[in-house]
Design an enzyme around this catalytic site. Structure first.
Site, mmCIF file in Angstrom:
data_model
loop_
_atom_site.group_PDB
_atom_site.id
_atom_site.type_symbol
_atom_site.label_atom_id
_atom_site.label_comp_id
_atom_site.label_asym_id
_atom_site.label_seq_id
_atom_site.Cartn_x
_atom_site.Cartn_y
_atom_site.Cartn_z
ATOM 1 N N TYR A 135 1.741 -2.209 10.934
ATOM 2 C CA TYR A 135 1.322 -3.190 9.912
ATOM 3 C C TYR A 135 1.155 -4.574 10.544
ATOM 4 O O TYR A 135 0.126 -5.245 10.352
ATOM 5 C CB TYR A 135 2.398 -3.199 8.825
ATOM 6 C CG TYR A 135 2.201 -4.185 7.698
ATOM 7 C CD1 TYR A 135 1.108 -4.082 6.832
ATOM 8 C CD2 TYR A 135 3.127 -5.194 7.472
ATOM 9 C CE1 TYR A 135 0.956 -4.971 5.781
ATOM 10 C CE2 TYR A 135 2.988 -6.086 6.418
ATOM 11 C CZ TYR A 135 1.902 -5.974 5.578
ATOM 12 O OH TYR A 135 1.758 -6.861 4.531
HETATM 13 N N1 LIG Z 1 3.599 -8.580 -1.828
HETATM 14 C C1 LIG Z 1 4.041 -9.284 -0.795
HETATM 15 O O1 LIG Z 1 5.093 -9.930 -0.843
HETATM 16 C C2 LIG Z 1 3.249 -9.298 0.487
HETATM 17 C C3 LIG Z 1 3.835 -9.868 1.630
HETATM 18 C C4 LIG Z 1 3.070 -9.978 2.777
HETATM 19 C C5 LIG Z 1 1.754 -9.548 2.768
HETATM 20 N N2 LIG Z 1 1.218 -8.966 1.660
HETATM 21 C C6 LIG Z 1 -0.176 -8.546 1.688
HETATM 22 O O2 LIG Z 1 -0.824 -8.943 0.485
HETATM 23 C C7 LIG Z 1 -1.795 -7.973 0.092
HETATM 24 C C8 LIG Z 1 -1.499 -7.423 -1.284
HETATM 25 O O3 LIG Z 1 -0.212 -6.870 -1.282
HETATM 26 P P1 LIG Z 1 0.463 -6.168 -2.558
HETATM 27 O O4 LIG Z 1 1.917 -6.296 -2.337
HETATM 28 O O5 LIG Z 1 -0.150 -6.654 -3.815
HETATM 29 O O6 LIG Z 1 0.035 -4.635 -2.305
HETATM 30 P P2 LIG Z 1 0.219 -3.376 -3.280
HETATM 31 O O7 LIG Z 1 0.579 -2.239 -2.389
HETATM 32 O O8 LIG Z 1 1.142 -3.700 -4.409
HETATM 33 O O9 LIG Z 1 -1.246 -3.164 -3.863
HETATM 34 C C9 LIG Z 1 -2.293 -2.802 -3.021
HETATM 35 C C10 LIG Z 1 -3.514 -2.344 -3.822
HETATM 36 O O10 LIG Z 1 -4.447 -1.823 -2.852
HETATM 37 C C11 LIG Z 1 -4.903 -0.540 -3.269
HETATM 38 N N3 LIG Z 1 -5.196 0.290 -2.099
HETATM 39 C C12 LIG Z 1 -4.319 0.795 -1.209
HETATM 40 N N4 LIG Z 1 -4.965 1.561 -0.300
HETATM 41 C C13 LIG Z 1 -6.278 1.530 -0.624
HETATM 42 C C14 LIG Z 1 -7.442 2.146 -0.084
HETATM 43 N N5 LIG Z 1 -7.372 2.953 0.975
HETATM 44 N N6 LIG Z 1 -8.630 1.911 -0.679
HETATM 45 C C15 LIG Z 1 -8.720 1.116 -1.771
HETATM 46 N N7 LIG Z 1 -7.644 0.506 -2.328
HETATM 47 C C16 LIG Z 1 -6.438 0.725 -1.770
HETATM 48 C C17 LIG Z 1 -3.740 0.029 -4.086
HETATM 49 O O11 LIG Z 1 -4.188 1.064 -4.963
HETATM 50 C C18 LIG Z 1 -3.221 -1.204 -4.799
HETATM 51 O O12 LIG Z 1 -3.898 -1.430 -6.024
HETATM 52 C C19 LIG Z 1 -1.758 -6.905 1.214
HETATM 53 O O13 LIG Z 1 -2.696 -7.242 2.216
HETATM 54 C C20 LIG Z 1 -0.352 -7.034 1.760
HETATM 55 O O14 LIG Z 1 -0.241 -6.546 3.068
HETATM 56 C C21 LIG Z 1 1.947 -8.827 0.525
#
Ligand SMILES: NC(=O)c1ccc[n+]([C@@H]2O[C@H](COP(=O)([O-])OP(=O)(O)OC[C@H]3O[C@@H](n4cnc5c(N)ncnc54)[C@H](O)[C@@H]3O)[C@@H](O)[C@H]2O)c1
Length: 251
Positions: free
Chosen positions: A154
């Site tokens: 990641y």
């Molecule tokens: N939530 C946090 O605190 C956090 C921290 C650091 C980075 N991030 C980054 O922020 C972004 C959003 O994170 P989140 O926590 O909302 O993620 P999440 O996992 O809650 O949601 C991700 C969404 O992407 C969709 N998805 C996953 N694989 C897919 C694919 N192959 N094709 C199409 N859609 C797909 C899922 O269905 C989901 O709706 C990501 O890039 C994550 O790495 C989040």
């Protein structure tokens, strides 16, 4: 008039978590949002919610791992709305494993859901972004910035996205296109699943947030995405914006 009145925005992973928070914040500012997601059920439900505010918004079902179909996503949106103003590369999935445990399949999964879609969607969107002179918003993570354990696949994909974003900011500045990166912390389903799987790690991260809480996907992350998608940020490019309650202070 909203800050994003009639702007056409694509948000990958927009059916849930931070993606849906950004979509909701953007339609409230007048944007037409196309959410792209693997999950048909949550995608359709979110489409309804968005259309109640922005009737032209839509859900596109797609697996971002299907690299050869990525260009079609951009084409479908431009065919429907006649333009593209903002591309938000938010979706990313990965497995938490030590480097010793990480396989080629794990690397392919993280790069296949995060880095490659970001790259190919940016490339396919470029001709249209040149016309609208607007924005790309990509996603990084504290896991990449700090090298958190069990996040090899990641972290590597996230830092590849940051590197790519800086190159694009340098190459595309002359076209009037801004490319910025959000490094968020927010209470999404992804974080809730991770909290269950690695409760000690979760508590450790939570304990280090100066603001004392995980962010809200719409109020905290979505509002910053509105700013980065709007005219208000037109002199900001190539930057990693930490939207994490102060957890990591870049210097
Ligand atoms: N939530 C946090 O605190 C956090 C921290 C650091 C980075 N991030 C980054 O922020 C972004 C959003 O994170 P989140 O926590 O909302 O993620 P999440 O996992 O809650 O949601 C991700 C969404 O992407 C969709 N998805 C996953 N694989 C897919 C694919 N192959 N094709 C199409 N859609 C797909 C899922 O269905 C989901 O709706 C990501 O890039 C994550 O790495 C989040």
């Amino acid at each position: 008039m909203g800050k994003l009145q009639d702007k056409v925005v694509i948000i990958t992973g927009g059916a849930g978590g931070i993606g849906s928070g950004m979509a909701k914040a953007m339609v409230k500012e007048g944007a037409i949002v196309a959410i792209v997601d693997l999950n048909e059920e949550t995608g359709k439900a979110m489409e309804k919610e968005l259309q109640a505010i922005s009737p032209k918004s839509m859900f596109l079902q797609a697996n971002l791992m299907d690299r050869e179909n990525l260009g079609q996503i951009i084409k479908k949106v431009v065919d429907k709305y006649g333009k593209l103003d903002v591309l938000v590369n938010n979706a990313h999935a990965s497995k938490q494993k030590t480097i010793e445990e990480t396989t080629q399949e794990d690397l392919d999964f993280s790069f296949g859901t995060g880095f490659y879609p970001t790259f190919y969607l940016m490339k396919a969107a470029l001709p249209y972004l040149k016309e609208t002179k607007r924005n790309v918003i990509n996603f990084a993570s504290g896991a990449g910035l700090e090298g958190h354990t069990t996040q090899g696949a990641y972290a590597a994909a996230k830092e590849a996205i940051r590197g790519l974003s800086r190159v694009a900011a340098n190459e595309w500045g002359k076209f009037g296109i801004n490319v910025n990166i959000i490094s968020p912390l927010a209470n999404s389903p992804g974080v809730q699943a991770w909290a269950k799987a690695q409760p000690e790690y979760y508590e450790d991260i939570k304990g280090k947030i100066p603001m004392g809480r995980f962010g809200d996907v719409e109020e905290d992350i979505g509002r910053v995405a509105v700013f980065l998608a709007s005219e208000d940020s037109k002199y900001i490019t190539g930057q990693t914006i930490m939207v994490d309650g102060g957890s990591i202070m870049l210097h």
